[in-house]
Write a protein that holds these residues in place. Structure first.
Motif, short mmCIF file in Angstrom:
data_model
loop_
_atom_site.label_atom_id
_atom_site.label_comp_id
_atom_site.label_asym_id
_atom_site.label_seq_id
_atom_site.Cartn_x
_atom_site.Cartn_y
_atom_site.Cartn_z
N ASN A 262 0.86 -1.18 0.00
CA ASN A 262 0.00 0.00 0.00
C ASN A 262 0.90 1.24 0.00
O ASN A 262 1.55 1.53 1.00
CB ASN A 262 -0.90 -0.02 1.24
CG ASN A 262 -1.81 1.16 1.32
OD1 ASN A 262 -1.78 2.06 0.49
ND2 ASN A 262 -2.65 1.17 2.34
N LYS A 263 0.92 1.97 -1.10
CA LYS A 263 1.77 3.15 -1.22
C LYS A 263 0.97 4.45 -1.13
O LYS A 263 1.50 5.52 -1.37
CB LYS A 263 2.54 3.12 -2.53
CG LYS A 263 3.55 1.99 -2.59
CD LYS A 263 4.34 2.04 -3.86
CE LYS A 263 5.33 0.89 -3.89
NZ LYS A 263 6.11 0.88 -5.11
N SER A 264 -0.30 4.34 -0.77
CA SER A 264 -1.12 5.53 -0.66
C SER A 264 -0.73 6.32 0.60
O SER A 264 0.01 5.82 1.45
CB SER A 264 -2.60 5.15 -0.59
OG SER A 264 -2.85 4.38 0.57
N ASP A 265 -1.24 7.53 0.69
CA ASP A 265 -0.95 8.37 1.86
C ASP A 265 -1.49 7.70 3.12
O ASP A 265 -2.48 6.98 3.09
CB ASP A 265 -1.61 9.74 1.71
CG ASP A 265 -0.97 10.56 0.61
OD1 ASP A 265 0.19 10.27 0.23
OD2 ASP A 265 -1.62 11.50 0.13
N TRP A 266 -0.81 7.98 4.22
CA TRP A 266 -1.24 7.46 5.51
C TRP A 266 -2.45 8.24 5.98
O TRP A 266 -2.49 9.47 5.90
CB TRP A 266 -0.11 7.57 6.53
CG TRP A 266 0.96 6.55 6.34
CD1 TRP A 266 1.89 6.52 5.36
CD2 TRP A 266 1.20 5.42 7.16
NE1 TRP A 266 2.70 5.43 5.52
CE2 TRP A 266 2.30 4.74 6.63
CE3 TRP A 266 0.60 4.92 8.31
CZ2 TRP A 266 2.81 3.58 7.19
CZ3 TRP A 266 1.12 3.76 8.88
CH2 TRP A 266 2.20 3.10 8.31
#
Length: 75
Positions: free
Chosen positions: A15-19
């Motif tokens: 998962n490389k989306s924003d935290w």
């Protein structure tokens, strides 16, 4: 080297989306409970690598204002 790159960057399941704010709160809570046991903490974040979890924790701690807001919300 190849394994490390796969685990931290290339694997399509990462998962490389924003935290999210919720993930940040969970990370701070778990780090308070478990200390710096990143592999144990990262099991609570689906799709986040151990390295990603550790780097996020360091980022939060470097940015003190955001960190203080999270700590106040935890307590």
């Amino acid at each position: 080297q190849c394994r490390e790159r796969w685990v931290n960057q290339i694997n399509p399941l990462i998962n490389k989306s924003d935290w999210s704010y919720h993930e940040d709160l969970l990370l701070m809570n778990l780090s308070y409970v478990f200390g710096h046991k990143w592999s144990l903490i990262s099991k609570n974040f689906i799709g986040r690598s151990v390295n990603s979890v550790k780097n996020r924790w360091r980022w939060i701690n470097r940015h003190c204002i955001y960190h203080r807001a999270l700590v106040n919300e935890i307590n």
